[in-house]
Write an enzyme that holds these catalytic residues in place. Structure first.
Site, mmCIF file in Angstrom:
data_model
loop_
_atom_site.group_PDB
_atom_site.id
_atom_site.type_symbol
_atom_site.label_atom_id
_atom_site.label_comp_id
_atom_site.label_asym_id
_atom_site.label_seq_id
_atom_site.Cartn_x
_atom_site.Cartn_y
_atom_site.Cartn_z
ATOM 1 N N GLU A 191 2.388 -11.580 5.425
ATOM 2 C CA GLU A 191 1.447 -10.908 6.327
ATOM 3 C C GLU A 191 2.018 -11.039 7.730
ATOM 4 O OE1 GLU A 191 -1.169 -9.214 5.502
ATOM 5 O OE2 GLU A 191 -1.808 -9.901 3.508
ATOM 6 N N HIS A 240 0.831 -1.208 0.000
ATOM 7 C CA HIS A 240 0.000 0.000 0.000
ATOM 8 C C HIS A 240 0.869 1.263 0.000
ATOM 9 C CE1 HIS A 240 -3.104 -2.949 0.636
ATOM 10 N NE2 HIS A 240 -2.469 -3.365 1.722
#
Length: 301
Positions: free
Chosen positions: A256, A79
């Site tokens: 993650e 992001h």
């Protein structure tokens, strides 16, 4: 002793000595970076701001002649901190290999507002320092220097164009409270549309396996406990819907690092000392993979 046997003996010795040297060097650098990275008793709000860690000081190893010299690593901080200001742009659909999907998303955040995009950028910068200290050439898909994005297809293209030996896309999950642990996402075998992952599924899995072991050891975290028994055991997930993996032509995985929506995990992810350990786990996992692949090439040759 024949040349072949002498070479085999040398490679075995190298495989034993290099990981020991690598772990010691990473631990030394990690301790220095943690001291410089803000573990000074500052209030939690300021310590969790995602401020990039300082670069190596002049007396730190510059990586020349290091064990990873000649390798290229691409780090992809998930992001972008400014995506929230560009919702129209990141909603634009782009090629994801087997389908079209949004250019990017804003990512998740902790309940206190610490953004995934700030977390990923900080961890990636810390990992870059460690990997460069070992001799690797490290490139980023972005370094907080863009108004938004890049889009998922651009992120994949960055690794391809760099001819990367390994790519790690750094993320944090946004699952529900009570869900804890990390996991590594591997590319599925996909041959559809513009996606063809046949050549990278094997090395990507090896990269993922090294990351799982190194990340768990460095951070004290366990594999995600909310994605089923197989993930809880291996720490690995295989997916065919991520453009960043589908479009890659070089070994690539997503990491993650934890669940930002669980209060206990959120406190860990917001702690700069823990982020330094996460960076060390990434650097050690990538290094083990690269050294293993290099040894395999020599043996095969």
């Amino acid at each position: 002793m024949s040349l072949g046997r002498r070479l085999s003996t040398f490679l075995v010795a190298l495989a034993i000595v290099l990981p020991v040297c690598l772990a010691g060097r990473l631990a030394w650098q990690s301790a220095r970076d943690a001291d410089a990275g803000g573990a000074s008793g500052a209030p939690e709000a300021s310590r969790a701001s995602g401020t990039p860690s300082p670069g190596p000081s002049p007396e730190e190893p510059d990586g020349e002649g290091g064990p990873l010299e000649g390798t290229v690593v691409v780090l992809d901080p998930g992001h972008n901190p400014d995506n929230r200001e560009h919702t129209r742009e990141i909603a634009r659909r782009v090629d994801a290999g087997t389908h079209r999907k949004e250019c990017d998303t804003t990512g998740t955040a902790t309940d206190s507002g610490y953004a995934e995009a700030s977390f990923t950028l900080d961890v990636a910068r810390r990992a870059r320092t460690l990997l460069e200290g070992l001799g690797a050439e490290v490139e980023f898909t972005h370094d907080g220097d863009r108004p938004y994005g890049p889009c998922v297809d651009e992120r994949a293209r960055a690794g391809n164009e760099a001819g990367a030996d390994a790519v790690v896309s750094v993320h944090a999950d946004g699952s529900g409270g009570g869900d804890r642990g990390f996991h590594v996402i591997l590319p599925a075998r996909v041959t559809e549309g513009s996606a063809d992952t046949r050549r990278i599924t094997g090395p990507s899995r090896r990269l993922g396996e090294h990351l799982v072991g190194a990340f768990a050891e460095a951070t004290g975290s366990g594999p995600a406990d909310y994605l089923g028994g197989s993930v809880a055991e291996t720490g690995l997930v295989v997916r065919d819907d991520l453009g960043g993996l589908n479009l890659s032509r070089v070994p690539k995985v997503f990491l993650e690092c934890g669940n930002m929506r669980d209060p206990r995990e959120a406190r860990r992810l917001a702690d700069p000392e823990w982020r330094q350990r996460a960076a060390r786990g990434i650097a050690e996992g990538v290094s083990a993979f690269l050294l293993g692949e290099r040894g395999s090439v020599r043996t095969d040759g």
